[in-house]
Design a protein around this motif. Structure first.
Motif, short mmCIF file in Angstrom:
data_model
loop_
_atom_site.label_atom_id
_atom_site.label_comp_id
_atom_site.label_asym_id
_atom_site.label_seq_id
_atom_site.Cartn_x
_atom_site.Cartn_y
_atom_site.Cartn_z
N GLY A 96 43.59 41.15 33.47
CA GLY A 96 42.92 41.25 32.17
C GLY A 96 42.32 39.93 31.73
O GLY A 96 41.19 39.86 31.24
N ALA A 97 43.08 38.84 31.90
CA ALA A 97 42.58 37.52 31.53
C ALA A 97 41.40 37.12 32.41
O ALA A 97 40.42 36.53 31.93
CB ALA A 97 43.70 36.49 31.65
N ALA A 98 41.48 37.43 33.70
CA ALA A 98 40.38 37.11 34.61
C ALA A 98 39.12 37.87 34.23
O ALA A 98 38.00 37.32 34.26
CB ALA A 98 40.79 37.43 36.04
N LEU A 99 39.26 39.14 33.87
CA LEU A 99 38.10 39.93 33.44
C LEU A 99 37.51 39.39 32.14
O LEU A 99 36.28 39.35 31.97
CB LEU A 99 38.51 41.40 33.27
N PHE A 100 38.37 38.97 31.23
CA PHE A 100 37.88 38.41 29.97
C PHE A 100 37.09 37.13 30.23
O PHE A 100 36.04 36.90 29.62
CB PHE A 100 39.05 38.12 29.03
N MET A 101 37.60 36.29 31.14
CA MET A 101 36.96 35.02 31.45
C MET A 101 35.61 35.20 32.14
O MET A 101 34.71 34.37 31.98
CB MET A 101 37.87 34.18 32.35
N THR A 102 35.46 36.28 32.87
CA THR A 102 34.26 36.43 33.71
C THR A 102 33.30 37.50 33.21
O THR A 102 32.08 37.36 33.38
CB THR A 102 34.66 36.76 35.15
N LEU A 112 37.91 27.99 26.47
CA LEU A 112 39.26 28.09 25.89
C LEU A 112 40.30 28.60 26.87
O LEU A 112 41.32 27.94 27.12
CB LEU A 112 39.22 29.01 24.66
N LEU A 113 40.03 29.77 27.48
CA LEU A 113 41.06 30.40 28.29
C LEU A 113 41.28 29.68 29.62
O LEU A 113 42.42 29.47 30.04
CB LEU A 113 40.70 31.87 28.55
N SER A 169 43.63 32.64 38.16
CA SER A 169 42.58 31.77 38.70
C SER A 169 41.91 32.39 39.93
O SER A 169 40.68 32.41 40.05
CB SER A 169 43.17 30.41 39.06
N ILE A 170 42.73 32.90 40.86
CA ILE A 170 42.17 33.47 42.09
C ILE A 170 41.44 34.77 41.81
O ILE A 170 40.37 35.04 42.39
CB ILE A 170 43.28 33.66 43.13
N ALA A 171 41.98 35.59 40.89
CA ALA A 171 41.30 36.83 40.53
C ALA A 171 39.96 36.54 39.85
O ALA A 171 38.96 37.23 40.12
CB ALA A 171 42.19 37.66 39.61
N ALA A 172 39.92 35.52 39.00
CA ALA A 172 38.65 35.16 38.34
C ALA A 172 37.61 34.70 39.36
O ALA A 172 36.43 35.08 39.28
CB ALA A 172 38.90 34.07 37.31
N ASP A 173 38.04 33.91 40.34
CA ASP A 173 37.11 33.47 41.38
C ASP A 173 36.59 34.66 42.20
O ASP A 173 35.41 34.71 42.56
CB ASP A 173 37.81 32.48 42.32
N ALA A 174 37.48 35.61 42.48
CA ALA A 174 37.07 36.79 43.25
C ALA A 174 36.08 37.64 42.47
O ALA A 174 35.10 38.15 43.03
CB ALA A 174 38.31 37.62 43.61
N ILE A 175 36.30 37.78 41.18
CA ILE A 175 35.40 38.59 40.34
C ILE A 175 34.04 37.90 40.21
O ILE A 175 32.99 38.54 40.26
CB ILE A 175 36.04 38.83 38.97
N GLN A 176 34.06 36.57 40.05
CA GLN A 176 32.80 35.84 39.93
C GLN A 176 31.98 35.88 41.22
O GLN A 176 30.76 35.74 41.18
CB GLN A 176 33.09 34.37 39.56
N SER A 177 32.65 36.08 42.35
CA SER A 177 31.93 36.11 43.63
C SER A 177 31.20 37.43 43.86
O SER A 177 30.40 37.53 44.80
CB SER A 177 32.91 35.86 44.78
N VAL A 178 31.46 38.44 43.03
CA VAL A 178 30.74 39.71 43.17
C VAL A 178 29.28 39.48 42.77
O VAL A 178 29.01 38.97 41.68
CB VAL A 178 31.38 40.79 42.27
N PRO A 179 28.33 39.83 43.62
CA PRO A 179 26.90 39.57 43.31
C PRO A 179 26.46 40.23 42.00
O PRO A 179 26.88 41.35 41.67
CB PRO A 179 26.17 40.19 44.51
N LYS A 180 25.62 39.53 41.27
CA LYS A 180 25.11 40.07 40.00
C LYS A 180 24.28 41.33 40.23
O LYS A 180 24.18 42.18 39.32
CB LYS A 180 24.27 39.01 39.29
N SER A 181 23.68 41.45 41.41
CA SER A 181 22.87 42.63 41.70
C SER A 181 23.71 43.91 41.66
O SER A 181 23.19 44.98 41.33
CB SER A 181 22.20 42.49 43.07
N PHE A 182 25.00 43.81 41.98
CA PHE A 182 25.87 44.98 41.91
C PHE A 182 25.98 45.46 40.47
O PHE A 182 25.89 46.67 40.19
CB PHE A 182 27.26 44.64 42.44
#
Length: 298
Positions: A96-102, A112-113, A169-182
């Motif tokens: 949930g925190a990773a999704l909020f951050m990204t 902040l987070l 931290s690792i979940a946020a990095d994984a979510i950010q790596s998903v291409p914006k085109s998706f």
């Protein structure tokens, strides 16, 4: 000039290669040492692997004659229950925190987070244990009307807080790596933000998120001091989450210094250390398997 640059590149490559080989050598040396010391329980004192893993009779002899009992089932079960519960508590909050951050509020998450999560990483484990001992344990005692607040639940909550930044931290990095085109494709088809997150982003980042969860689990298994301060260190199987028990790391940390060198007791503790090393190695293998699976799908 060109020759000088090539010399510098070769020197840098040499230093990096030596450093990498050194780290690999140290890791294998540690594993070999633990295997040598930890296997003495079976080779020198004649105990079986099944006895060590599944028996709950723990009474090793503190001498070189042997003849005691080395069933580490209580410690293993204590570690599995506390780490498993910690993972169940921490994972939803971390994702949930990773999704909020990204996805929800990247600007607020970055300002902040994310710094807050990084602060959590830098806090020493003794501080977590002390806060658990002085705040969490009395709170559990009062809320559940117990004689003592030391329990599996207290250990799991402390561990959940400790592994939260790793998974986040690792979940946020994984979510950010998903291409914006998706995401754009999902919005183009009329999907809501939640539908894009749930049906596109999370499935695409699944392997990375699982890597964070496995690393968090490995961190939980290896934690000793904070857990020892709140779990109760009672050599008994817990009959509920509110009962005290002990675990592998607590036993090693508290008993290794008092056991006679080379004794059955000492070697049994080394076998516990070997078991923790094997668990960590399995976690690393799992992470590599997840990464390989993701690359195959890509």
């Amino acid at each position: 000039m060109k020759k000088s640059t090539m010399v510098q590149d070769n020197a840098f490559r040499y230093v990096v290669s030596v450093g990498a080989l050194l780290m690999i050598g140290i890791t294998f040396a540690i594993g070999a040492f633990l295997l040598w010391r930890g296997s003495a329980t079976f080779t020198q004192y004649g105990h079986s692997v099944m006895e060590f893993l599944f028996s709950t009779a723990w009474a090793p002899a503190d001498d070189t004659v042997g003849g005691g009992k080395v069933g580490a089932g209580i410690f293993i079960i204590g570690s599995l229950i506390s780490c498993g519960l910690a993972l169940l508590i921490s994972t939803p909050f971390s994702i949930g925190a990773a999704l909020f951050m990204t996805e929800i509020s990247p600007r607020l998450g970055k300002t902040l987070l994310q710094p807050t999560v990084e602060i959590f990483v830098g806090i020493p484990s003794v501080v977590y244990g002390w806060l658990g001992l002085t705040i969490l344990v009395p709170w559990i005692k009062e809320v559940f009307n117990l004689q003592f607040g030391f329990s599996v639940l207290a250990a799991a909550i402390v561990l959940a807080v400790m592994i939260f930044p790793t998974i986040t931290s690792i979940a946020a990095d994984a979510i950010q790596s998903v291409p914006k085109s998706f995401r754009q494709a999902g919005y183009g088809l009329g999907a809501t933000r939640w539908q894009v997150i749930y049906q596109i982003v999370l499935p695409s980042a699944k392997s990375g998120i699982m890597t964070g969860i496995v690393l968090g689990l490995a961190r939980a298994f290896g934690e000793a001091l904070a857990v020892a301060m709140v779990i109760g260190k009672t050599k008994a199987l817990p009959d509920s989450l509110l009962a005290p028990t002990t675990n592998l790391t607590s036993a090693i940390a508290s008993d290794m210094g008092g056991a006679m060198e080379g004794s059955e007791y000492n070697m049994a503790l080394w076998t516990m250390a070997l078991l923790l090393f094997i668990i960590s190695a399995l976690c690393i293998v799992t992470i590599h398997a997840l990464g390989k699976k993701e690359s195959i799908h890509d």
